[in-house]
Structures are given as structure tokens and as C-alpha cells.
Scaffold this motif. Structure first.
Motif, PDB file in Angstrom:
ATOM      1  N   UNK A  39      -2.915  16.103   2.815  1.00  0.00           N
ATOM      2  CA  UNK A  39      -3.581  16.597   4.018  1.00  0.00           C
ATOM      3  C   UNK A  39      -4.997  16.033   4.141  1.00  0.00           C
ATOM      4  N   UNK A  40      -5.619  15.754   3.005  1.00  0.00           N
ATOM      5  CA  UNK A  40      -7.023  15.326   2.990  1.00  0.00           C
ATOM      6  C   UNK A  40      -7.197  13.819   2.983  1.00  0.00           C
ATOM      7  N   UNK A  41      -6.119  13.068   3.203  1.00  0.00           N
ATOM      8  CA  UNK A  41      -6.222  11.607   3.264  1.00  0.00           C
ATOM      9  C   UNK A  41      -7.199  11.183   4.365  1.00  0.00           C
ATOM     10  N   UNK A  42      -7.874  10.078   4.122  1.00  0.00           N
ATOM     11  CA  UNK A  42      -8.792   9.503   5.103  1.00  0.00           C
ATOM     12  C   UNK A  42      -8.027   8.495   5.949  1.00  0.00           C
ATOM     13  N   UNK A  43      -8.044   8.715   7.280  1.00  0.00           N
ATOM     14  CA  UNK A  43      -7.243   7.891   8.195  1.00  0.00           C
ATOM     15  C   UNK A  43      -8.076   7.112   9.206  1.00  0.00           C
ATOM     16  N   UNK A  75      -2.552   0.283   9.046  1.00  0.00           N
ATOM     17  CA  UNK A  75      -3.315   1.457   9.459  1.00  0.00           C
ATOM     18  C   UNK A  75      -3.983   2.057   8.227  1.00  0.00           C
ATOM     19  N   UNK A  76      -5.042   2.796   8.456  1.00  0.00           N
ATOM     20  CA  UNK A  76      -5.836   3.331   7.357  1.00  0.00           C
ATOM     21  C   UNK A  76      -5.220   4.636   6.855  1.00  0.00           C
ATOM     22  N   UNK A  77      -4.985   4.709   5.551  1.00  0.00           N
ATOM     23  CA  UNK A  77      -4.479   5.931   4.916  1.00  0.00           C
ATOM     24  C   UNK A  77      -4.851   5.861   3.440  1.00  0.00           C
ATOM     25  N   UNK A  78      -5.868   6.621   3.050  1.00  0.00           N
ATOM     26  CA  UNK A  78      -6.395   6.549   1.688  1.00  0.00           C
ATOM     27  C   UNK A  78      -6.468   7.949   1.100  1.00  0.00           C
ATOM     28  N   UNK A  79      -5.678   8.253   0.066  1.00  0.00           N
ATOM     29  CA  UNK A  79      -5.751   9.584  -0.550  1.00  0.00           C
ATOM     30  C   UNK A  79      -7.092   9.814  -1.234  1.00  0.00           C
ATOM     31  N   UNK A  80      -7.512  11.056  -1.330  1.00  0.00           N
ATOM     32  CA  UNK A  80      -8.742  11.350  -2.075  1.00  0.00           C
ATOM     33  C   UNK A  80      -8.738  10.755  -3.483  1.00  0.00           C
ATOM     34  N   UNK A 109      -9.476  -3.614  -1.366  1.00  0.00           N
ATOM     35  CA  UNK A 109      -8.107  -3.728  -0.841  1.00  0.00           C
ATOM     36  C   UNK A 109      -7.611  -2.450  -0.170  1.00  0.00           C
ATOM     37  N   UNK A 110      -8.263  -1.325  -0.415  1.00  0.00           N
ATOM     38  CA  UNK A 110      -7.840  -0.081   0.224  1.00  0.00           C
ATOM     39  C   UNK A 110      -8.572   0.168   1.544  1.00  0.00           C
ATOM     40  N   UNK A 159       4.247   5.292   3.274  1.00  0.00           N
ATOM     41  CA  UNK A 159       3.706   5.450   1.921  1.00  0.00           C
ATOM     42  C   UNK A 159       2.660   6.567   1.937  1.00  0.00           C
ATOM     43  N   UNK A 160       2.303   7.104   0.760  1.00  0.00           N
ATOM     44  CA  UNK A 160       1.179   8.042   0.707  1.00  0.00           C
ATOM     45  C   UNK A 160      -0.167   7.348   0.880  1.00  0.00           C
ATOM     46  N   UNK A 161      -0.185   6.012   0.744  1.00  0.00           N
ATOM     47  CA  UNK A 161      -1.408   5.241   0.924  1.00  0.00           C
ATOM     48  C   UNK A 161      -1.010   3.886   1.487  1.00  0.00           C
ATOM     49  N   UNK A 162      -1.896   3.292   2.265  1.00  0.00           N
ATOM     50  CA  UNK A 162      -1.621   1.973   2.831  1.00  0.00           C
ATOM     51  C   UNK A 162      -2.629   0.966   2.301  1.00  0.00           C
ATOM     52  N   UNK A 163      -2.125   0.009   1.533  1.00  0.00           N
ATOM     53  CA  UNK A 163      -2.958  -1.039   0.955  1.00  0.00           C
ATOM     54  C   UNK A 163      -3.115  -2.162   1.978  1.00  0.00           C
TER      55      UNK A 163
END
Length: 450
Positions: A39-43, A75-80, A109-110, A159-163
Motif C-alpha cells: 500500500x505504501x509503494x511510491x508511484x 511506470x514507477x512502483x518502488x516498495x518502501x 535503476x529503480x 510485479x511488486x516493483x518495477x525496475x
């Protein structure tokens, strides 16, 4: 005299996430909660600003916004969890923190920014959205049959994160202003039914890589059901689960539901003599934290045979001997993750600033030999279009001036079964143009203006 690389054991540590203004009140229980992490991922820029506060100057936010608008293929998706491994040490002023954030290997890269990209050649003239032509080799939707005995099963496209360097940037994640993503058309249950049916009808396939996207985004009951169906096929002898989330969202893999479910799958695999492994994706030593080690060991304790790392070789991240060896020692010695492969970054659009030349990869392979145990010394490989993985020394010919390497292969892909020349043909791979001598760069400028 000193050795070229000096090993010093470093214990793993989890940086304190409370150093970021937006997370100063986040408890350890919240941090370990997979749902809180998701829920707290940075998008987007706004959410990054909410986490960082005034630690970053406006220059970085403007740079990021420019990249998202004009250059980003993901697209931007970076977990805490991933953000917390960036700039793990406290710094001083916003200007000093911003400089450290720009230089951080995981940030590179993130959270790529416009100024990172190669200004002269952001994309190679031969770059392609599906640079490995995986979709061309689908035998059913999402099932790539490239190698004679192995298939890649893409269960989903998230994915839970997008590299930023994602090799499946044409399919994975949300569309960006630059890339209108392809979409999987079938319902997941129908796609999986077709995959299982193909594998039952194709006894020559013994090895299934279950991927996506990332298997951590498949609802657990659905994933467990698919794995049990694979285990019912007598000819399937190896199953590998591909998940960047072991490093990017280790909280997922330490959930009781997942641990208990993996124990059921691993027990069934053992009983049927099937090798079950997890493949993860860690690119820098800063990502190897106690939570990552806890997740890896949880999987090993329930009976997964191996947890292996498939990193990507990237300039500014890990493309030097010390960075690679530091990462491998942390993985192998501290987190029970086997260093397995480092892939050269694929020839996707806007990736030239990450990519290294074949000769540079060869030098890196030479530099890391002799330090790690043999079984834990990773192979650096080039995934050559229409060929597959090749050790970087396996090329047949190499034009260093033009940066063109030529490769051969010993099998036909599914789309070449009727091609009599497939095993005699030479397949090309291209170095980044900015790594070439001036004569080579001028040749590309004359023949392929960006």
C-alpha cells in the motif's frame, strides 16, 4: 602487496526507515507487514516527495518528472523496502543528500531520471521492446518455448516493483507516455489451463520457469494450485519460481500463509523427485538486508532446494569487480542465496546508459574468478536475441571497432524448427555506441543517426 580485492566480512543490517520524514512514525510491525509495504509503494513524484520531505532538492523532482514524461519505459512502483536501501547512511544538507541520492546504485535503476540517460544515444538503433523476441515464441499466451527442454511461463504482467531496465518492458506494468503496453488477453485460469495442456502434450520439456511479472503478485492459492498441477506432470523435473520480491518485498515471503503453502509445495516436490528453486534479482549489496536473508532462509527451511540470484550487469550500479564481489559475498555468505547469473542488460529502448560492452563483461568475469567458491562464482551471460544465454566468452567473432559480436547456437527455437540454416547462422549483438572508439562511433553516426 595488496590483492586486487580484499575480502572483509560485513554483517547485514536493515537501515532505519525512520530517517525519512514520511516514515518517521512507522513501527517495526508495520514495516514487516507485506500489505503495508504494498500500500505504501511510491508511484509518482508526489508520493516520493511525501516520503522524502525536503531531503531532496527540487532539481531531483524536476529531473524525475522529465524522465517519466519523456523517457521512462516502466511506470514507477518502488516498495518502501527498496527505497530504504537507498542512501542508507544519514547525510547533511538537502544538497548533500540529493547528491548522494543521485549517485546511489539502487536509485539508478529503480528511480531513473532524465539526466541519467545517454544524451547522444538513449537507445541503440537495434533496440526493441521485446528484445529477446519472447512473445514470438509463445506456444500459448504467456508460455515461451525457446530452449528445447525449458519453457518460461508468464502467469501475469505485474510485479511488486518495477525496475527501469525491465527486459519485459513491452508487457509488464502500466503504460507510460512512451510505451503503450501489450496486454494478456486470456483470463488467468484459462491461460494456466492452456499452459498445463501444452506441457502434458510436450514431454520433451522438463524445466519450467514460473514468472511474469513476478510470482509474488499471484494470489497464493492460485499459485499453489498451478505449482501442484505442474508437479502432477511426470516429465517436469525442475521448477523455478522467479521473484524480485525476495529482495524488493521480502515481507511477502515471510507471511505465514506463504511459508505454509511453500512447505506443502516443497514436500510434494521432494516426494516426486522434482527440483524446486527460487530465483531472485539482487543487483547491489545494499539490497541484501537481514529481512532478505530471513526470507531466503524461510524458503530453504521449508524444503526449497536452492535460492539463486540472477542479477543484471549495469553501469553505475554493479559493473566493477568490487561491487560484484561485495554483492556475491553478502548473498552467499550472509543470506544463503547462491550467486548464479549476471545478465548483460538487454537491448531495450532508453537503456544505453546502463548497458556495458561485451569486452567489459569479459573483463569483469575474469576479475571475479578465484575469490568465491566455484559453485558460488556467477557466470556473466549475454542473452543474445534468437539465441539465448551465452557466457560472454562464447562469441564466435567480435568487431570491437563497430561493437558487433557474432554468436552461434546448438538448438533451434520453436519458430525455427523448419529452418535448415538456424544452427549455421551467426546472430548479432551490439555494444553501446558510446563504448566504441571514435572511428566506430562515427560509423554509427553516418549509418544510423539517432
Amino acid at each position: 602487496m595488496r590483492q586486487p580485492y580484499e575480502y572483509v566480512r560485513q554483517e547485514l543490517r536493515e537501515p532505519d526507515w525512520r530517517r525519512f520524514p514520511g516514515w518517521k512514525h512507522v513501527t517495526e510491525a508495520q514495516w514487516r507487514d507485506a500489505q503495508w509495504q504494498r500500500v505504501s509503494c511510491v508511484k509518482n513524484v508526489r508520493q516520493l516527495r511525501a516520503v522524502m520531505g525536503d531531503l531532496l532538492t527540487e532539481r531531483f523532482y524536476d529531473d524525475l518528472a522529465a524522465d517519466q514524461a519523456r523517457l521512462a519505459t516502466m511506470s514507477m512502483l518502488v516498495p518502501p523496502q527498496m527505497i530504504n536501501t537507498m542512501v542508507p547512511e544519514n547525510t547533511g544538507s538537502p544538497e548533500e543528500f540529493t547528491a548522494a541520492f543521485y549517485a546511489d546504485p539502487i536509485r539508478r535503476y529503480m528511480i531513473p531520471v532524465a539526466s541519467d540517460r545517454d544524451q547522444a544515444w538513449p537507445s541503440h538503433p537495434h533496440s526493441a521492446r521485446d528484445s529477446l523476441h519472447e512473445a514470438e515464441m509463445w506456444v500459448v499466451e504467456g508460455l515461451t518455448h525457446r530452449y528445447p527442454t525449458k519453457v518460461l511461463a508468464e502467469l501475469l504482467s505485474t510485479c511488486p516493483q518495477y525496475c527501469g531496465h525491465c527486459t519485459r518492458m513491452d508487457l509488464v506494468g502500466n503504460s507510460t507516455p512512451q510505451v503503450d503496453k501489450h496486454k494478456l488477453a486470456l483470463k488467468p485460469v484459462d491461460r494456466q489451463d492452456q499452459m498445463i495442456d501444452y506441457l502434458k502434450r510436450t514431454p520433451g520439456v522438463r524445466d519450467v520457469v514460473v514468472s511474469g511479472g513476478d510470482v509474488a503478485n499471484v494470489p497464493w492459492r492460485q499459485l499453489e494450485s498451478f505449482l501442484m498441477r505442474l508437479l502432477d506432470i511426470d516429465t517436469v523435473r525442475d521448477i523455478r519460481l522467479a521473484t524480485k520480491a525476495l529482495a524488493g518485498l521480502p515481507q511477502h515471503w515471510i507471511q505465514p500463509t506463504v511459508i505454509e503453502g511453500m512447505e506443502r509445495v516443497a514436500r510434494t516436490a521432494r516426494r516426486r523427485g522434482v527440483n524446486l528453486a527460487i530465483h531472485t534479482h539482487v543487483n547491489h549489496v545494499q539490497s541484501v538486508t537481514p529481512l532478505v536473508a530471513e526470507a531466503a532462509r524461510a524458503m530453504l527451511e521449508v524444503g526449497v532446494r536452492d535460492v539463486r540470484n540472477q542479477g543484471v550487469l549495469m553501469r553505475g550500479v554493479n559493473a566493477d569487480p568490487k561491487a560484484l564481489l561485495d554483492l556475491c559475498f553478502a548473498l552467499q555468505g550472509e543470506a544463503s542465496i547462491l550467486p548464479y547469473y549476471f545478465y548483460m542488460c538487454d537491448m531495450i529502448p532508453n537503456a544505453e546508459h546502463w548497458r556495458v560492452a561485451v569486452w567489459e563483461a569479459q573483463e569483469l568475469q575474469h576479475a571475479i574468478m578465484g575469490y568465491l567458491p566455484g559453485y558460488a562464482t556467477p557466470r556473466i551471460v549475454c542473452d543474445v536475441p534468437y539465441v539465448g544465454k551465452r557466457w560472454v566468452h562464447q562469441l564466435a567473432e567480435y568487431d570491437r571497432e563497430l561493437g558487433i559480436s557474432y554468436w552461434t547456437k546448438n538448438y533451434r527455437t520453436g519458430i525455427e524448427l523448419a529452418d535448415p540454416d538456424a544452427l549455421e547462422r551467426r546472430y548479432s549483438y551490439y555494444d553501446p555506441i558510446t563504448t566504441l572508439p571514435e572511428t566506430g562511433q562515427r560509423w554509427w553516426q553516418r549509418n544510423n543517426s539517432p
